[in-house]
Design a protein around this motif. Structure first.
Motif, PDB file in Angstrom:
ATOM      1  N   MET A   1      37.021 -37.160  43.435  1.00 57.93           N
ATOM      2  CA  MET A   1      37.411 -37.231  44.724  1.00 57.93           C
ATOM      3  C   MET A   1      38.440 -38.328  45.233  1.00 57.93           C
ATOM      4  O   MET A   1      39.116 -38.114  46.217  1.00 57.93           O
ATOM      5  N   ASP A   2      38.775 -39.179  44.462  1.00 59.01           N
ATOM      6  CA  ASP A   2      39.839 -40.263  44.705  1.00 59.01           C
ATOM      7  C   ASP A   2      41.159 -39.443  44.063  1.00 59.01           C
ATOM      8  O   ASP A   2      42.229 -39.885  44.567  1.00 59.01           O
ATOM      9  N   GLY A   3      40.934 -38.446  43.329  1.00 54.32           N
ATOM     10  CA  GLY A   3      42.217 -37.622  42.725  1.00 54.32           C
ATOM     11  C   GLY A   3      42.657 -36.523  43.645  1.00 54.32           C
ATOM     12  O   GLY A   3      43.174 -35.496  43.048  1.00 54.32           O
TER      13      GLY A   3
ATOM     14  N   MET B   1      42.374 -33.079  41.183  1.00 51.04           N
ATOM     15  CA  MET B   1      42.358 -33.536  39.984  1.00 51.04           C
ATOM     16  C   MET B   1      40.786 -33.598  39.480  1.00 51.04           C
ATOM     17  O   MET B   1      39.919 -34.018  40.026  1.00 51.04           O
ATOM     18  N   SER B   2      40.388 -32.957  38.128  1.00 53.04           N
ATOM     19  CA  SER B   2      39.194 -33.099  37.603  1.00 53.04           C
ATOM     20  C   SER B   2      39.295 -33.651  36.101  1.00 53.04           C
ATOM     21  O   SER B   2      40.281 -33.097  35.204  1.00 53.04           O
ATOM     22  N   GLY B   3      38.503 -34.330  35.573  1.00 55.07           N
ATOM     23  CA  GLY B   3      38.393 -34.816  34.211  1.00 55.07           C
ATOM     24  C   GLY B   3      37.657 -33.755  33.423  1.00 55.07           C
ATOM     25  O   GLY B   3      36.528 -33.049  33.943  1.00 55.07           O
ATOM     26  N   GLU B   4      37.922 -33.470  32.173  1.00 50.82           N
ATOM     27  CA  GLU B   4      37.555 -32.671  31.192  1.00 50.82           C
ATOM     28  C   GLU B   4      36.889 -33.144  29.783  1.00 50.82           C
ATOM     29  O   GLU B   4      37.403 -34.340  29.352  1.00 50.82           O
ATOM     30  N   MET B   5      35.665 -32.706  29.371  1.00 48.08           N
ATOM     31  CA  MET B   5      35.102 -33.158  28.188  1.00 48.08           C
ATOM     32  C   MET B   5      34.521 -32.169  27.282  1.00 48.08           C
ATOM     33  O   MET B   5      34.107 -31.290  27.754  1.00 48.08           O
ATOM     34  N   ILE B   6      35.167 -32.157  26.063  1.00 45.69           N
ATOM     35  CA  ILE B   6      34.529 -31.515  24.939  1.00 45.69           C
ATOM     36  C   ILE B   6      33.698 -32.649  23.984  1.00 45.69           C
ATOM     37  O   ILE B   6      34.282 -33.501  23.378  1.00 45.69           O
ATOM     38  N   ALA B   7      32.549 -32.630  23.772  1.00 39.41           N
ATOM     39  CA  ALA B   7      31.680 -33.394  23.074  1.00 39.41           C
ATOM     40  C   ALA B   7      30.857 -32.594  21.849  1.00 39.41           C
ATOM     41  O   ALA B   7      30.159 -31.608  22.332  1.00 39.41           O
ATOM     42  N   ARG B   8      31.113 -32.779  20.910  1.00 41.03           N
ATOM     43  CA  ARG B   8      30.446 -32.390  19.531  1.00 41.03           C
ATOM     44  C   ARG B   8      29.307 -32.711  19.364  1.00 41.03           C
ATOM     45  O   ARG B   8      29.040 -34.271  19.399  1.00 41.03           O
ATOM     46  N   VAL B   9      28.059 -32.058  19.149  1.00 41.77           N
ATOM     47  CA  VAL B   9      26.778 -32.446  18.849  1.00 41.77           C
ATOM     48  C   VAL B   9      26.524 -32.701  17.317  1.00 41.77           C
ATOM     49  O   VAL B   9      27.229 -32.113  16.529  1.00 41.77           O
TER      50      VAL B   9
ATOM     51  N   LYS C   1      23.003 -26.458  19.651  1.00 38.37           N
ATOM     52  CA  LYS C   1      22.706 -26.440  18.022  1.00 38.37           C
ATOM     53  C   LYS C   1      23.653 -27.775  17.486  1.00 38.37           C
ATOM     54  O   LYS C   1      24.649 -28.149  18.089  1.00 38.37           O
ATOM     55  N   PRO C   2      23.018 -28.065  16.577  1.00 39.18           N
ATOM     56  CA  PRO C   2      23.804 -29.206  15.584  1.00 39.18           C
ATOM     57  C   PRO C   2      25.425 -28.572  15.012  1.00 39.18           C
ATOM     58  O   PRO C   2      25.367 -27.427  14.869  1.00 39.18           O
ATOM     59  N   GLY C   3      26.226 -29.337  15.723  1.00 37.55           N
ATOM     60  CA  GLY C   3      27.787 -28.730  15.524  1.00 37.55           C
ATOM     61  C   GLY C   3      28.180 -28.261  16.740  1.00 37.55           C
ATOM     62  O   GLY C   3      29.402 -27.599  16.616  1.00 37.55           O
ATOM     63  N   GLY C   4      27.432 -27.988  17.555  1.00 35.94           N
ATOM     64  CA  GLY C   4      27.659 -27.110  18.712  1.00 35.94           C
ATOM     65  C   GLY C   4      28.527 -28.105  19.867  1.00 35.94           C
ATOM     66  O   GLY C   4      28.853 -29.410  19.518  1.00 35.94           O
ATOM     67  N   ILE C   5      28.728 -27.662  21.018  1.00 32.82           N
ATOM     68  CA  ILE C   5      29.674 -28.021  21.993  1.00 32.82           C
ATOM     69  C   ILE C   5      28.786 -28.309  23.327  1.00 32.82           C
ATOM     70  O   ILE C   5      28.283 -27.358  23.767  1.00 32.82           O
ATOM     71  N   VAL C   6      29.065 -29.387  23.789  1.00 31.76           N
ATOM     72  CA  VAL C   6      28.741 -29.649  25.274  1.00 31.76           C
ATOM     73  C   VAL C   6      30.206 -29.849  26.145  1.00 31.76           C
ATOM     74  O   VAL C   6      30.923 -30.831  25.572  1.00 31.76           O
ATOM     75  N   ALA C   7      30.354 -29.091  27.070  1.00 32.91           N
ATOM     76  CA  ALA C   7      31.450 -29.168  27.574  1.00 32.91           C
ATOM     77  C   ALA C   7      31.398 -29.446  29.094  1.00 32.91           C
ATOM     78  O   ALA C   7      30.365 -28.678  29.763  1.00 32.91           O
ATOM     79  N   ALA C   8      32.244 -30.128  29.848  1.00 32.05           N
ATOM     80  CA  ALA C   8      31.829 -30.527  31.291  1.00 32.05           C
ATOM     81  C   ALA C   8      33.360 -30.645  31.942  1.00 32.05           C
ATOM     82  O   ALA C   8      34.145 -31.201  31.328  1.00 32.05           O
ATOM     83  N   ARG C   9      33.423 -30.215  33.222  1.00 28.58           N
ATOM     84  CA  ARG C   9      34.460 -30.318  33.965  1.00 28.58           C
ATOM     85  C   ARG C   9      34.063 -30.752  35.189  1.00 28.58           C
ATOM     86  O   ARG C   9      33.389 -30.332  36.077  1.00 28.58           O
ATOM     87  N   GLU C  10      34.418 -32.155  35.896  1.00 36.60           N
ATOM     88  CA  GLU C  10      34.040 -32.867  36.891  1.00 36.60           C
ATOM     89  C   GLU C  10      35.098 -33.287  37.865  1.00 36.60           C
ATOM     90  O   GLU C  10      36.107 -34.119  37.386  1.00 36.60           O
TER      91      GLU C  10
ATOM     92  N   ARG D   1      36.249 -39.408  36.277  1.00 43.13           N
ATOM     93  CA  ARG D   1      36.817 -40.542  35.540  1.00 43.13           C
ATOM     94  C   ARG D   1      35.636 -41.127  34.390  1.00 43.13           C
ATOM     95  O   ARG D   1      35.960 -42.030  33.517  1.00 43.13           O
ATOM     96  N   ARG D   2      34.312 -40.688  34.721  1.00 43.67           N
ATOM     97  CA  ARG D   2      33.240 -41.362  33.827  1.00 43.67           C
ATOM     98  C   ARG D   2      32.568 -40.554  33.017  1.00 43.67           C
ATOM     99  O   ARG D   2      31.673 -40.904  32.343  1.00 43.67           O
TER     100      ARG D   2
END
Length: 271
Positions: free
Chosen positions: A146-148, A263-271, A134-143, A180-181
């Motif tokens: 494997m170098d970490g 180790m995993s990278g994490e991201m919170i992205a607002r729409v 939704k507009p204003g919503g969240i896209v979240a990812a944790r990846e 990392r990406r």
């Protein structure tokens, strides 16, 4: 790189064991401060539903949908797990992460844990996640990255296993250095830099119980899951080498001073 991407692990019993170990607390804690009880959430790549069901208990006034590429017996496990916890505000559906079967702006939160690295087109998947949020919503990812990987002691064979895993994942069409990406892919997918928040966290295995679990899991996965099939298919490992790499995991697991982090990278992205 192959035209059709293969899930590196497949759905062998050892893989489902790894997925079943995952919870919101050990795999999505970064997202907790952003959740409200009445939200709707899509969990992409839900597997046997442990994280998905956790989300449903937190969003007890809302609703959670788990999506997996194939229903098979994975959904039976997922529904059984939800039922065992008395959770009813959850459903599980089959679908493609690169063509999500939902209208635009359906969910408050769209979440993926250790999925983007396997789809072959991370930017396309993030665009799909953005589309159904939704507009204003969240896209979240944790990846994972494997170098970490950091471990002790330096058991012979574990470095070779790490290098082999990265090679097999790449040959299968995956991105084993995804952590990392995430922010770079998010920008390509249309997210503004100011709407993206990044973090990182680790899984740490150091108690006797943790070492026994983690070492036996990866020993089994190395020789018995789809990873082994792909390793042989692409000429990266033969049966003898796979067994040797699995033995390295068992040797590490038997060490009383064993310690391992991922180790995993994490991201919170607002729409």
């Amino acid at each position: 790189m192959p035209t059709e991407v293969e899930y590196t692990h497949g759905h062998h019993e050892s893989v489902l064991g790894l997925h079943s170990w995952r919870t919101v607390q050990n795999s999505a804690a970064y997202l907790l401060p952003h959740l409200k009880p009445d939200m709707t959430l899509l969990d992409i790549g839900c597997g046997p539903g442990t994280i998905t069901t956790d989300f449903a208990t937190i969003l007890h006034e809302g609703h959670v949908t788990g999506l997996e590429m194939s229903s098979s017996n994975v959904f039976e496990r997922a529904y059984a797990h939800a039922a065992s916890r008395g959770v009813t505000n959850v459903r599980f559906v089959a679908g493609d992460a690169l063509a999500l079967p939902f209208p635009d702006g359906t969910f408050d939160v769209v979440h993926a844990h250790q999925v983007i690295q396997y789809v072959g087109d991370p930017v396309r998947m993030l665009r799909e996640m953005r589309r159904v949020a939704k507009p204003g919503g969240i896209v979240a990812a944790r990846e994972a990255d494997m170098d970490g990987l950091v471990w002790y002691p330096d058991v012979e064979g574990l470095k070779e296993w790490q290098e082999g895993y990265i090679e097999v994942a790449r040959a299968s069409g995956g991105q084993p250095r995804a952590g990392r990406r995430l922010h770079a892919w998010a920008k390509e997918a249309g997210f503004a830099d100011e709407n993206v928040t990044l973090s990182a966290s680790v899984w740490c295995f150091c108690t006797p119980e943790d070492r026994a679990y983690w070492s036996s899991l990866w020993a089994d996965l190395t020789v018995s899951s789809h990873f082994a099939v792909s390793a042989k298919k692409y000429g990266i490992c033969d049966e003898e080498r796979l067994k040797r790499l699995a033995d390295a995991w068992r040797k590490w697991g038997a060490r009383e001073d064993g310690w391992f982090t991922l180790m995993s990278g994490e991201m919170i992205a607002r729409v």
